[in-house]
Design a protein around this motif. Structure first.
Motif, PDB file in Angstrom:
ATOM      1  N   GLU A 190       9.566  -1.551   5.461  1.00  0.00           N
ATOM      2  CA  GLU A 190      10.349  -2.470   4.487  1.00  0.00           C
ATOM      3  C   GLU A 190       9.759  -3.405   3.616  1.00  0.00           C
ATOM      4  OE1 GLU A 190      12.028  -4.877   8.065  1.00  0.00           O
ATOM      5  OE2 GLU A 190      13.237  -3.353   8.767  1.00  0.00           O
ATOM      6  N   LYS A 191       8.436  -3.948   4.094  1.00  0.00           N
ATOM      7  CA  LYS A 191       7.638  -4.602   2.910  1.00  0.00           C
ATOM      8  C   LYS A 191       7.153  -3.802   1.757  1.00  0.00           C
ATOM      9  CE  LYS A 191       5.536  -8.097   5.997  1.00  0.00           C
ATOM     10  NZ  LYS A 191       4.375  -8.664   6.349  1.00  0.00           N
ATOM     11  N   ARG A 192       6.818  -2.618   2.037  1.00  0.00           N
ATOM     12  CA  ARG A 192       6.433  -1.565   0.881  1.00  0.00           C
ATOM     13  C   ARG A 192       7.914  -1.332   0.073  1.00  0.00           C
ATOM     14  NH1 ARG A 192       4.465   4.138   2.347  1.00  0.00           N
ATOM     15  NH2 ARG A 192       3.402   3.009   3.586  1.00  0.00           N
ATOM     16  N   ASP A 193       8.908  -1.289   0.537  1.00  0.00           N
ATOM     17  CA  ASP A 193      10.275  -1.091  -0.285  1.00  0.00           C
ATOM     18  C   ASP A 193      10.655  -2.267  -0.845  1.00  0.00           C
ATOM     19  OD1 ASP A 193      10.613   1.501   0.944  1.00  0.00           O
ATOM     20  OD2 ASP A 193      11.892   0.877   2.575  1.00  0.00           O
ATOM     21  N   TYR A 194      10.227  -3.479  -0.147  1.00  0.00           N
ATOM     22  CA  TYR A 194      10.555  -4.555  -0.834  1.00  0.00           C
ATOM     23  C   TYR A 194       9.684  -4.675  -2.450  1.00  0.00           C
ATOM     24  CZ  TYR A 194      11.092  -9.653  -2.279  1.00  0.00           C
ATOM     25  OH  TYR A 194      11.102 -10.864  -3.113  1.00  0.00           O
ATOM     26  N   ALA A 195       8.403  -4.420  -2.217  1.00  0.00           N
ATOM     27  CA  ALA A 195       7.595  -4.276  -3.351  1.00  0.00           C
ATOM     28  C   ALA A 195       7.994  -3.402  -4.528  1.00  0.00           C
ATOM     29  CB  ALA A 195       5.896  -4.108  -2.875  1.00  0.00           C
ATOM     30  N   GLU A 196       8.471  -2.147  -4.015  1.00  0.00           N
ATOM     31  CA  GLU A 196       8.888  -1.414  -4.897  1.00  0.00           C
ATOM     32  C   GLU A 196      10.243  -1.942  -5.916  1.00  0.00           C
ATOM     33  OE1 GLU A 196      10.907   3.202  -4.927  1.00  0.00           O
ATOM     34  OE2 GLU A 196       9.046   2.490  -3.530  1.00  0.00           O
ATOM     35  N   ARG A 197      10.953  -2.484  -5.053  1.00  0.00           N
ATOM     36  CA  ARG A 197      12.373  -3.016  -5.526  1.00  0.00           C
ATOM     37  C   ARG A 197      11.984  -4.099  -6.394  1.00  0.00           C
ATOM     38  NH1 ARG A 197      14.199  -2.617  -0.301  1.00  0.00           N
ATOM     39  NH2 ARG A 197      14.323  -4.891  -0.258  1.00  0.00           N
ATOM     40  N   ALA A 198      10.824  -4.987  -6.419  1.00  0.00           N
ATOM     41  CA  ALA A 198      10.503  -6.048  -6.831  1.00  0.00           C
ATOM     42  C   ALA A 198       9.626  -5.770  -8.186  1.00  0.00           C
ATOM     43  CB  ALA A 198       9.867  -7.091  -6.175  1.00  0.00           C
ATOM     44  N   GLY A 199       8.925  -4.431  -8.106  1.00  0.00           N
ATOM     45  CA  GLY A 199       8.475  -3.868  -9.352  1.00  0.00           C
ATOM     46  C   GLY A 199       6.992  -4.489  -9.173  1.00  0.00           C
ATOM     47  N   ILE A 200       6.436  -4.570  -7.905  1.00  0.00           N
ATOM     48  CA  ILE A 200       5.040  -4.885  -7.746  1.00  0.00           C
ATOM     49  C   ILE A 200       4.181  -3.905  -7.753  1.00  0.00           C
ATOM     50  CG2 ILE A 200       3.532  -6.349  -6.306  1.00  0.00           C
ATOM     51  CD1 ILE A 200       5.678  -8.103  -5.371  1.00  0.00           C
ATOM     52  N   ALA A 201       3.125  -3.645  -8.258  1.00  0.00           N
ATOM     53  CA  ALA A 201       2.292  -2.514  -8.058  1.00  0.00           C
ATOM     54  C   ALA A 201       0.993  -3.176  -8.243  1.00  0.00           C
ATOM     55  CB  ALA A 201       2.472  -1.590  -9.140  1.00  0.00           C
ATOM     56  N   ALA A 202      -0.094  -2.287  -7.845  1.00  0.00           N
ATOM     57  CA  ALA A 202      -1.557  -2.732  -8.026  1.00  0.00           C
ATOM     58  C   ALA A 202      -2.467  -1.607  -8.205  1.00  0.00           C
ATOM     59  CB  ALA A 202      -2.058  -3.542  -6.471  1.00  0.00           C
ATOM     60  N   ARG A 203      -3.760  -1.865  -8.765  1.00  0.00           N
ATOM     61  CA  ARG A 203      -4.721  -1.301  -9.034  1.00  0.00           C
ATOM     62  C   ARG A 203      -6.039  -1.780  -8.509  1.00  0.00           C
ATOM     63  NH1 ARG A 203      -8.101  -0.468 -13.878  1.00  0.00           N
ATOM     64  NH2 ARG A 203      -8.900   1.467 -13.727  1.00  0.00           N
ATOM     65  N   VAL A 204      -6.678  -0.859  -7.522  1.00  0.00           N
ATOM     66  CA  VAL A 204      -8.015  -1.340  -6.926  1.00  0.00           C
ATOM     67  C   VAL A 204      -9.228  -0.776  -7.624  1.00  0.00           C
ATOM     68  CG1 VAL A 204      -9.075  -1.770  -4.712  1.00  0.00           C
ATOM     69  CG2 VAL A 204      -6.597  -1.723  -4.707  1.00  0.00           C
ATOM     70  N   ARG A 205     -10.035  -1.665  -7.946  1.00  0.00           N
ATOM     71  CA  ARG A 205     -11.178  -1.030  -8.543  1.00  0.00           C
ATOM     72  C   ARG A 205     -12.530  -1.651  -7.929  1.00  0.00           C
ATOM     73  NH1 ARG A 205     -12.149   2.595 -11.803  1.00  0.00           N
ATOM     74  NH2 ARG A 205     -13.936   2.368 -13.326  1.00  0.00           N
ATOM     75  N   VAL A 206     -13.249  -0.929  -7.710  1.00  0.00           N
ATOM     76  CA  VAL A 206     -14.756  -1.364  -6.912  1.00  0.00           C
ATOM     77  C   VAL A 206     -15.918  -1.170  -7.953  1.00  0.00           C
ATOM     78  CG1 VAL A 206     -16.281  -1.105  -5.035  1.00  0.00           C
ATOM     79  CG2 VAL A 206     -13.950  -0.483  -4.604  1.00  0.00           C
ATOM     80  N   ASP A 207     -16.537  -2.549  -8.182  1.00  0.00           N
ATOM     81  CA  ASP A 207     -17.369  -2.434  -9.371  1.00  0.00           C
ATOM     82  C   ASP A 207     -18.573  -3.084  -8.486  1.00  0.00           C
ATOM     83  OD1 ASP A 207     -18.966  -2.764 -11.566  1.00  0.00           O
ATOM     84  OD2 ASP A 207     -17.867  -4.281 -12.268  1.00  0.00           O
ATOM     85  N   GLY A 208     -19.505  -2.302  -8.007  1.00  0.00           N
ATOM     86  CA  GLY A 208     -20.908  -2.656  -7.272  1.00  0.00           C
ATOM     87  C   GLY A 208     -20.232  -3.198  -6.009  1.00  0.00           C
ATOM     88  N   ASP A 209     -20.678  -4.623  -5.811  1.00  0.00           N
ATOM     89  CA  ASP A 209     -20.304  -5.301  -4.414  1.00  0.00           C
ATOM     90  C   ASP A 209     -19.005  -6.026  -4.829  1.00  0.00           C
ATOM     91  OD1 ASP A 209     -22.673  -4.523  -3.362  1.00  0.00           O
ATOM     92  OD2 ASP A 209     -23.915  -6.294  -4.105  1.00  0.00           O
ATOM     93  N   ASP A 210     -18.496  -6.103  -6.175  1.00  0.00           N
ATOM     94  CA  ASP A 210     -17.204  -6.713  -6.219  1.00  0.00           C
ATOM     95  C   ASP A 210     -16.235  -5.630  -6.137  1.00  0.00           C
ATOM     96  OD1 ASP A 210     -18.394  -9.204  -6.807  1.00  0.00           O
ATOM     97  OD2 ASP A 210     -18.732  -8.964  -8.769  1.00  0.00           O
ATOM     98  N   ILE A 211     -14.926  -6.241  -5.955  1.00  0.00           N
ATOM     99  CA  ILE A 211     -13.643  -5.681  -5.819  1.00  0.00           C
ATOM    100  C   ILE A 211     -12.745  -6.144  -6.843  1.00  0.00           C
ATOM    101  CG2 ILE A 211     -12.791  -6.572  -3.843  1.00  0.00           C
ATOM    102  CD1 ILE A 211     -11.698  -3.540  -3.237  1.00  0.00           C
TER     103      ILE A 211
END
Length: 162
Positions: A61-82
């Motif tokens: 349900e939470k994932r469907d809500y994010a899709e309907r609201a247009g929420i998306a994310a891109r995760v990137r790991v840069d050494g010890d930072d995210i």
């Protein structure tokens, strides 16, 4: 040996000790195997399937809500930072990111991401993840949305990995 001496007692002979040592080694090896199996047990078995099924429905349900609201994310790991870049109506100043190891739950990482700019969040990782780890992103326990995915080689900006 002198004629007045009789045969030595059994505990002073080589062969009884040798014959007892073979089964004793098998017992020690089996106890060691039980210890290793208990210490490195897999975390894949779930005790309460019904509760997990209900939790999965809430997650969907939470994932469907994010899709309907247009929420998306891109995760990137840069050494010890995210670094997490989000798009959509995300107003929170902090996001919760959960990185789970595919097999060993004791290697899972939970971090709080701080807003770095209008659409990006950043945090320092206590341990470096590797490709094929799963990630879950939300705005906290009372969040109405949730995003998830898995890390791939494209998510890493350097080649230093475990």
């Amino acid at each position: 040996m002198h004629a007045s001496e009789g045969p030595r007692p059994w505990y002073r002979q080589f062969w009884p000790w040798f014959l007892m040592a073979l089964p004793a080694c098998a017992v020690v090896a089996s106890l060691w195997t039980v210890y290793i199996a208990h210490r490195d047990a897999d975390d894949l078995v779930v005790d309460d399937y019904y509760k997990d099924g209900l939790a999965i429905n809430r997650q969907l349900e939470k994932r469907d809500y994010a899709e309907r609201a247009g929420i998306a994310a891109r995760v990137r790991v840069d050494g010890d930072d995210i670094l997490v870049t989000v798009s959509g109506p995300v107003r929170a100043q902090q996001l919760a990111l959960y990185l789970s190891h595919p097999i060993e739950s004791d290697r899972d990482i939970r971090v709080t991401l701080q807003r770095a700019s209008r659409d990006s969040f950043r945090a320092r990782l206590p341990a470096p993840p590797a490709p094929r780890w799963h990630w879950v992103l939300d705005a906290g326990p009372d969040s109405r949305w949730r995003l998830d995915g898995s890390l791939s080689d494209a998510n890493f900006s350097d080649v230093r990995r475990p």
